[in-house]
Scaffold this active site. Structure first.
Site, PDB file in Angstrom:
ATOM      1  N   LYS A   1      -0.755   3.811  -3.759  1.00 58.18           N
ATOM      2  CA  LYS A   1      -2.145   3.818  -3.331  1.00 58.18           C
ATOM      3  C   LYS A   1      -2.446   4.980  -2.378  1.00 58.18           C
ATOM      4  CE  LYS A   1      -3.497   0.374  -5.757  1.00 58.18           C
ATOM      5  NZ  LYS A   1      -4.493   0.575  -6.849  1.00 58.18           N
TER       6      LYS A   1
ATOM      7  N   TYR B   1       3.935  -0.187  -3.916  1.00 54.58           N
ATOM      8  CA  TYR B   1       2.487  -0.337  -4.051  1.00 54.58           C
ATOM      9  C   TYR B   1       1.755   0.539  -3.042  1.00 54.58           C
ATOM     10  CZ  TYR B   1      -2.091  -2.647  -4.141  1.00 54.58           C
ATOM     11  OH  TYR B   1      -3.435  -2.922  -4.219  1.00 54.58           O
TER      12      TYR B   1
END
Length: 241
Positions: A150, A146
């Site tokens: 990002k 994740y």
């Protein structure tokens, strides 16, 4: 100072808008007189237009965008919020989970931008908003995929912003902070949630709607920028007279 937004006649595509921030934004866009079209594998709130889209599938994204253009003739805003947030230590991270996270969180944004932005360039008008996270710069145990996705999105968005600035298409990034969504609750059970509550606080999806509407509006004469929400408002009330 009170601010209102008028989205009459405008069309905003929101990926991952079935719940959380995207769903709150879709409701707000409709309330402001615009049309929100949610791309998601799940269904959004009642009254919000929905196309079932897995953003990891490039051809499905392209077909969905073509459907929106055929129906409305325009896309004024793209908010690329679809994301998954599995948790696993790096040394235990399996290939399928890593790949799926990048496909949804990163590839899905790229495919959406490639499908939507040419229409904005042709009209010399449009706004794109993508999401990053504080984890992109700090990392977080169990969130390698994740966080990596990002971090990559920031570089992608700033590059796209530079490429289309001359066409009057804006691309900006929002780091919304810790928001109480279904995804957050699934990824931050137990002690993780307590940590966030005791430090920067946990906000609501509606807290992010105003900044998003601003970035979608003509008032946001900015591109390649990152708008960061560092702390929940509740943690700052002691400083307000």
């Amino acid at each position: 100072m009170k601010v209102t937004f008028n989205a009459t006649g405008e069309v905003v595509v929101i990926t991952g808008g079935a719940q959380g921030i995207g769903a709150a934004l879709a409701v707000a866009v409709n309330a402001a007189g615009g049309t929100a079209v949610v791309f998601d594998v799940a269904s959004p709130p009642a009254g919000v237009e929905h196309l079932k889209v897995d953003v990891a599938d490039r051809s499905v994204v392209e077909d969905a965008v073509a459907d929106v253009i055929e129906q409305y003739g325009r896309i004024d805003g793209l908010v690329a919020g679809a994301a998954v947030q599995p948790r696993s230590p790096v040394l235990e991270l399996d290939a399928a989970s890593w790949t799926r996270t990048l496909q949804v969180n990163l590839d899905g944004v790229v495919w959406a931008c490639q499908a939507v932005v040419p229409h904005m360039v042709a009209r010399r008008s449009g706004s794109v908003v993508v999401f990053t996270s504080g984890m992109a710069s700090t990392g977080f145990p169990g969130a390698a995929a994740y966080a990596a996705s990002k971090a990559a999105l920031v570089a992608f968005a700033k590059t796209l912003a530079a490429e289309v600035a001359g066409e009057r298409v804006r691309v900006n990034v929002v780091a919304p902070g810790v928001i109480d969504t279904e995804q957050f609750r699934g990824a931050n059970a137990g002690t993780d949630r307590a940590h966030w509550e005791d430090t920067i606080g946990i906000g609501d999806p509606e807290d992010v709607v105003g900044p998003l509407l601003f970035l979608l509006s003509d008032a946001a004469a900015m591109t390649g920028s990152t708008l960061t929400r560092e702390r929940a408002f509740a943690k700052l009330t002691s400083f307000v007279e």
